[in-house]
Design a protein around this motif. Structure first.
Motif, PDB file in Angstrom:
ATOM      1  N   GLU A   1       0.802  -1.159  -0.077  1.00  0.00           N
ATOM      2  CA  GLU A   1       0.065  -0.072  -0.134  1.00  0.00           C
ATOM      3  C   GLU A   1       0.793   1.194  -0.067  1.00  0.00           C
ATOM      4  O   GLU A   1       0.662   2.419  -0.601  1.00  0.00           O
ATOM      5  N   GLU A   2       2.018   1.348   0.893  1.00  0.00           N
ATOM      6  CA  GLU A   2       2.813   2.353   0.704  1.00  0.00           C
ATOM      7  C   GLU A   2       3.414   2.347  -0.552  1.00  0.00           C
ATOM      8  O   GLU A   2       3.727   3.719  -1.152  1.00  0.00           O
ATOM      9  N   PHE A   3       3.883   1.648  -1.288  1.00  0.00           N
ATOM     10  CA  PHE A   3       4.700   1.513  -2.346  1.00  0.00           C
ATOM     11  C   PHE A   3       3.614   2.100  -3.423  1.00  0.00           C
ATOM     12  O   PHE A   3       3.974   3.234  -4.347  1.00  0.00           O
ATOM     13  N   VAL A   4       2.445   1.837  -3.385  1.00  0.00           N
ATOM     14  CA  VAL A   4       1.350   2.237  -4.342  1.00  0.00           C
ATOM     15  C   VAL A   4       0.933   4.039  -4.198  1.00  0.00           C
ATOM     16  O   VAL A   4       0.950   4.771  -5.084  1.00  0.00           O
ATOM     17  N   ASP A   5       0.975   4.226  -2.828  1.00  0.00           N
ATOM     18  CA  ASP A   5       0.692   5.566  -2.436  1.00  0.00           C
ATOM     19  C   ASP A   5       1.911   6.234  -3.010  1.00  0.00           C
ATOM     20  O   ASP A   5       1.658   7.392  -3.220  1.00  0.00           O
TER      21      ASP A   5
END
Length: 101
Positions: A26-30
């Motif tokens: 999720e942090e990667f996509v954000d």
């Protein structure tokens, strides 16, 4: 991404992830959204369009960093690799550069 051919229309699920790995993904996509690298798909006129293909995500442990993971988008499994052209730039060999100095 500039495709030479239309990618296969398929949605491939991400790899199974526990809560820690899911948080990393999720942090990667954000981060990609914040950088403007990942954005909603649009047609040439800027109208929203449906997503027809994806690059499924998976995580791997970071070497020497227990409990830390690196998120990776699998462009091969997603079919994007077969739709882009090779890089037309040919880099010179180091030995040729040294000879020119």
């Amino acid at each position: 991404m500039n495709f030479l051919t239309e990618p296969r229309h398929q949605i491939i699920p991400n790899a199974s992830m526990n809560a820690d790995k899911l948080k990393v993904a999720e942090e990667f996509v954000d981060e990609l959204i914040a950088l403007g690298v990942l954005r909603p798909p649009t047609d040439p006129h800027g109208n929203p369009v449906d997503i027809v293909t994806n690059a499924p995500l998976f995580t791997v442990p970071k070497p020497g960093q227990p409990g830390q993971y690196r998120c990776i988008a699998d462009m091969l499994k997603g079919g994007q690799n077969e739709s882009v052209g090779s890089d037309p730039v040919i880099l010179p060999r180091a030995s040729h550069i040294i000879d020119e100095m």
